[in-house]
Scaffold this motif. Structure first.
Motif, PDB file in Angstrom:
ATOM      1  N   ALA A 122       0.860  -1.395  -0.151  1.00 40.15           N
ATOM      2  CA  ALA A 122       0.202  -0.193  -0.105  1.00 40.15           C
ATOM      3  C   ALA A 122       1.221   1.216  -0.019  1.00 40.15           C
ATOM      4  O   ALA A 122       1.659   1.150   0.735  1.00 40.15           O
ATOM      5  CB  ALA A 122      -1.039   0.234   1.627  1.00 40.15           C
ATOM      6  N   SER A 123       0.925   2.138  -0.914  1.00 38.69           N
ATOM      7  CA  SER A 123       1.586   3.339  -1.203  1.00 38.69           C
ATOM      8  C   SER A 123       1.004   4.604  -0.898  1.00 38.69           C
ATOM      9  O   SER A 123       1.467   5.605  -1.505  1.00 38.69           O
ATOM     10  CB  SER A 123       2.257   3.199  -2.053  1.00 38.69           C
ATOM     11  N   ASP A 124      -0.675   4.855  -1.127  1.00 31.97           N
ATOM     12  CA  ASP A 124      -0.906   5.691  -0.958  1.00 31.97           C
ATOM     13  C   ASP A 124      -2.470   5.452   0.157  1.00 31.97           C
ATOM     14  O   ASP A 124      -2.644   4.032   0.466  1.00 31.97           O
ATOM     15  CB  ASP A 124      -1.614   6.065  -2.520  1.00 31.97           C
ATOM     16  N   SER A 125      -3.196   6.671   0.524  1.00 33.66           N
ATOM     17  CA  SER A 125      -4.181   6.381   1.208  1.00 33.66           C
ATOM     18  C   SER A 125      -4.933   5.439   1.516  1.00 33.66           C
ATOM     19  O   SER A 125      -5.903   4.902   1.840  1.00 33.66           O
ATOM     20  CB  SER A 125      -5.019   7.926   1.492  1.00 33.66           C
ATOM     21  N   GLY A 126      -5.411   5.124  -0.386  1.00 30.02           N
ATOM     22  CA  GLY A 126      -6.328   4.474  -0.200  1.00 30.02           C
ATOM     23  C   GLY A 126      -6.649   3.228  -0.306  1.00 30.02           C
ATOM     24  O   GLY A 126      -7.138   2.047   0.444  1.00 30.02           O
ATOM     25  N   SER A 127      -4.910   2.300  -0.460  1.00 29.07           N
ATOM     26  CA  SER A 127      -4.580   1.046  -0.708  1.00 29.07           C
ATOM     27  C   SER A 127      -4.576   1.185   0.996  1.00 29.07           C
ATOM     28  O   SER A 127      -4.351  -0.068   1.145  1.00 29.07           O
ATOM     29  CB  SER A 127      -3.325   0.947  -1.730  1.00 29.07           C
ATOM     30  N   ARG A 128      -3.656   1.993   1.436  1.00 21.73           N
ATOM     31  CA  ARG A 128      -3.379   1.760   3.063  1.00 21.73           C
ATOM     32  C   ARG A 128      -4.980   1.625   4.170  1.00 21.73           C
ATOM     33  O   ARG A 128      -4.523   0.650   4.934  1.00 21.73           O
ATOM     34  CB  ARG A 128      -2.719   3.091   4.273  1.00 21.73           C
ATOM     35  N   ALA A 129      -5.675   2.562   3.390  1.00 26.24           N
ATOM     36  CA  ALA A 129      -7.166   1.879   4.432  1.00 26.24           C
ATOM     37  C   ALA A 129      -7.640   0.461   3.455  1.00 26.24           C
ATOM     38  O   ALA A 129      -7.554  -0.097   4.779  1.00 26.24           O
ATOM     39  CB  ALA A 129      -8.097   3.292   3.655  1.00 26.24           C
ATOM     40  N   ALA A 130      -7.114   0.150   2.268  1.00 31.71           N
ATOM     41  CA  ALA A 130      -7.650  -1.258   2.223  1.00 31.71           C
ATOM     42  C   ALA A 130      -6.942  -2.131   3.050  1.00 31.71           C
ATOM     43  O   ALA A 130      -7.257  -3.376   3.461  1.00 31.71           O
ATOM     44  CB  ALA A 130      -8.083  -1.592   0.753  1.00 31.71           C
TER      45      ALA A 130
END
Length: 434
Positions: A398-406
């Motif tokens: 996860a490298s950004d907020s969207g994928s980090r949240a996932a």
């Protein structure tokens, strides 16, 4: 086709691009059948890639081939077979006009519907040609069907058992003597055709069957199957799904595991099978749920999260056939298997990471709320800065907020399924971890 296949095998090039999971089973059998010059029938449940495999056969034909310009059957200039072409070749000699046909035009496909006729496959007398002044005994009054028009090419018949038995009889000569007979004409055409077909074994009893003489004429009967390995299942989804939003690879893995669990469940009718299209449609549905959330909440770059998996059960329930005794429990079964797939993926992907600090943060802080009405930013803001969250994000790429949240949502769901934290239903479909 044989020469091109042998050349590909010698060069080490893949003659079957896009075919996944058949390298050790179906493909070697098919290659041997083609080298032997056999007609082939593929037997397998729905969604096993039979049609995709048949269409790939065309890549083994020469890319361009010469044909007599204007001939109905695409005959070779040196080997005319119809009366018209034979006459033209005799009259014109070296002035016979030649055209070039691409291999995509030499593959013909027919879905075997109940209304298919002998005229569609083999041919019939053309009343227009008769009206033009030709006599009924003139072979030139024949309008050729799909099979002779595929001369020097491939004919694929999908769902062969659906073809009426009397229509299947018309293919007997094509497959054995390599010629056709139209009504009472004595015309015989030495066709050069590879006939391939697909069939679902269950259709033999439900909708029809392949008649014994026709089945006997197929040189090879090859059984297809669903992907045997999880990686192959994931590869099929990634190859075939048309995703409208980013779907993290661990979500694709959950869908692949979910599909495989359905195929193993005693509550699901395994005679009907669970198509690979189920997993593909599931990935597309999850991506669509992310797009919907992004449109409603104003997220510019929506990323699918585990919360979106619930839409798969709601939308795709009709693609699975259940055993008769499970009536009324369909959603319960799907939800249970989806949870198992999620738990297995979380356990595999996050193995070795100590999530105790995340458990303590959830227990001591405010409840963490997620759902289709919760943005990635809101989810991340509800959690304190913890090194373990960085570790989870890094492990899952996860490298950004969207994928980090996932990624963090997967960790939370994994902790809930392992009974280390609680999860309650909130308003408007929200999930509350506490």
């Amino acid at each position: 086709m044989r020469q091109n296949l042998v050349a590909a095998l010698r060069d080490g090039t893949d003659p079957w691009p896009g075919i996944v999971g058949f390298d050790e089973t179906v493909v070697p059998q098919l290659e041997r059948a083609l080298l032997a010059g056999h007609d082939v029938v593929l037997l397998g449940e729905r969604g096993q890639g039979k049609t995709r495999l048949l269409r790939t056969l065309a890549l083994l034909l020469d890319e361009w081939t010469p044909v007599i310009a204007g001939s109905e059957l695409g005959e070779h200039p040196y080997e005319p077979i119809t009366p018209v072409s034979i006459r033209r070749a005799g009259e014109l000699g070296d002035d016979l006009p030649v055209a070039w046909r691409h291999r995509s035009e030499r593959y013909a496909e027919k879905l075997a519907t109940p209304d298919t006729s002998v005229a569609d496959l083999v041919g019939d007398v053309d009343p227009v040609k008769v009206a033009e002044g030709r006599s009924l005994g003139d072979p030139e009054t024949i309008h050729f069907g799909l099979v002779p028009r595929a001369h020097r090419g491939i004919v694929a018949i999908n769902e062969l058992p659906d073809l009426a038995e009397r229509i299947q009889v018309s293919l007997l000569n094509v497959m054995e003597e390599r010629d056709i007979q139209v009504r009472g004409y004595t015309l015989r055409l030495p066709l050069d055709v590879l006939l391939v077909a697909s069939a679902n074994p269950e259709d033999y009893t439900n909708r029809g069957r392949i008649i014994t003489p026709l089945k006997d004429r197929f040189g090879a009967e090859i059984r297809t199957h669903y992907p045997m390995e999880l990686d192959d299942e994931v590869a099929v989804i990634e190859q075939e799904a048309d995703l409208q939003a980013r779907v993290p690879d661990f979500l694709v893995e959950i869908l692949a595991r979910f599909t495989r669990l359905l195929r193993e469940s005693t509550s699901v009718d395994q005679r009907s099978g669970v198509s690979a299209r189920f997993a593909v449609a599931g990935a597309e549905t999850v991506a669509a749920a992310a797009v919907h959330r992004g449109a409603v909440l104003g997220e510019d770059d929506p990323v699918a999260r585990p919360v979106d998996l619930a839409t798969v059960v709601e939308v795709l329930r009709g693609k699975v056939e259940f055993e008769s005794g499970e009536e009324g429990r369909e959603f319960e079964i799907l939800d249970h298997l989806l949870r198992r797939a999620t738990a297995d993926t979380a356990r595999t992907r996050l193995a070795g990471i100590d999530l105790a600090p995340l458990v303590a943060a959830v227990e001591q802080g405010e409840p963490v709320i997620t759902g289709e009405r919760v943005t990635a930013k809101s989810l991340l803001d509800a959690l304190p800065e913890l090194p373990v969250l960085d570790t989870v994000a890094e492990r899952l790429g996860a490298s950004d907020s969207g994928s980090r949240a996932a990624a963090i949502e997967l960790a939370l769901e994994g902790l809930y399924l392992a009974r280390r934290i609680a999860k309650d239903a909130g308003p408007r479909g929200a999930a509350v971890y506490s």
